[in-house]
Design a protein around this motif. Structure first.
Motif, PDB file in Angstrom:
ATOM      1  N   GLN A 143       4.021  -5.638   3.714  1.00  0.00           N
ATOM      2  CA  GLN A 143       3.182  -5.664   2.520  1.00  0.00           C
ATOM      3  C   GLN A 143       2.377  -6.959   2.452  1.00  0.00           C
ATOM      4  O   GLN A 143       1.213  -6.947   2.063  1.00  0.00           O
ATOM      5  N   VAL A 177      -1.985   1.282  -3.199  1.00  0.00           N
ATOM      6  CA  VAL A 177      -1.704   2.293  -2.172  1.00  0.00           C
ATOM      7  C   VAL A 177      -1.187   1.605  -0.901  1.00  0.00           C
ATOM      8  O   VAL A 177      -0.222   2.063  -0.286  1.00  0.00           O
ATOM      9  N   LYS A 221       2.405   0.633  -1.328  1.00  0.00           N
ATOM     10  CA  LYS A 221       3.288   1.806  -1.223  1.00  0.00           C
ATOM     11  C   LYS A 221       3.449   2.238   0.230  1.00  0.00           C
ATOM     12  O   LYS A 221       4.561   2.536   0.683  1.00  0.00           O
ATOM     13  N   LEU A 222       2.335   2.298   0.956  1.00  0.00           N
ATOM     14  CA  LEU A 222       2.385   2.740   2.353  1.00  0.00           C
ATOM     15  C   LEU A 222       3.273   1.854   3.225  1.00  0.00           C
ATOM     16  O   LEU A 222       3.903   2.334   4.163  1.00  0.00           O
ATOM     17  N   THR A 223       3.311   0.580   2.920  1.00  0.00           N
ATOM     18  CA  THR A 223       4.064  -0.354   3.761  1.00  0.00           C
ATOM     19  C   THR A 223       5.429  -0.727   3.167  1.00  0.00           C
ATOM     20  O   THR A 223       6.149  -1.533   3.757  1.00  0.00           O
TER      21      THR A 223
END
Length: 157
Positions: free
Chosen positions: A21, A37, A40-42
């Motif tokens: 992140q 986003v 969240k993805l990482t």
């Protein structure tokens, strides 16, 4: 170190973001990815994907940022896909040489499997000693690539 993005990434890491992140946080908005986003993805990549200590989260996020910078936007864009793969290979080779491997276990030099292991890592200050330089190096490499891409775009205008 006087790289502002690297310093910010380390600050983000020390303030609670995981390593992945912290890397993506300093590039997301510049490349059209909403920060929430991106986080969240990482979120699962820290500690080498869910603390399994596979590929280092910072390095993994670096590969994602390479995709943001250079990746293909359609299946037919084979040139961008190839260029991004070559850059990813070069990036991974650099990181592997500098940190002795690509896994979290290599970079950190300790286990994160149990609460006891994680406590020992904290007591030994290993995230500051081992992870911060890795995060800084990932961000530095990506920053250099970002600058060269920007210079190339300016020259082609």
């Amino acid at each position: 170190m006087n790289n502002p993005k690297a310093l910010l990434a380390i600050e983000n890491f020390e303030n609670g973001m995981n390593c992945a992140q912290s890397v993506i946080s300093v590039f997301a908005n510049d490349h059209g990815l909403d920060l929430s986003v991106a986080l969240k993805l990482t979120s699962t990549l820290g500690g080498g994907i869910g603390r399994k200590q596979e590929i280092c989260g910072a390095i993994n996020a670096g590969a994602l940022v390479l995709g943001l910078m250079y990746g293909n936007q359609s299946p037919n864009d084979k040139e961008s896909k190839e260029q991004t793969s070559v850059l990813a290979q070069q990036f991974l080779t650099k990181m592997e040489k500098e940190f002795g491997g690509l896994t979290c276990r290599h970079v950190l030099g300790a286990s994160l499997e149990t609460p006891y292991d994680r406590e020992k890592v904290g007591e030994q200050n290993l995230t500051k000693i081992r992870c911060n330089p890795c995060i800084a190096r990932v961000v530095s490499i990506l920053g250099q690539l970002e600058e060269s891409k920007t210079s190339s775009i300016r020259q082609n205008k």
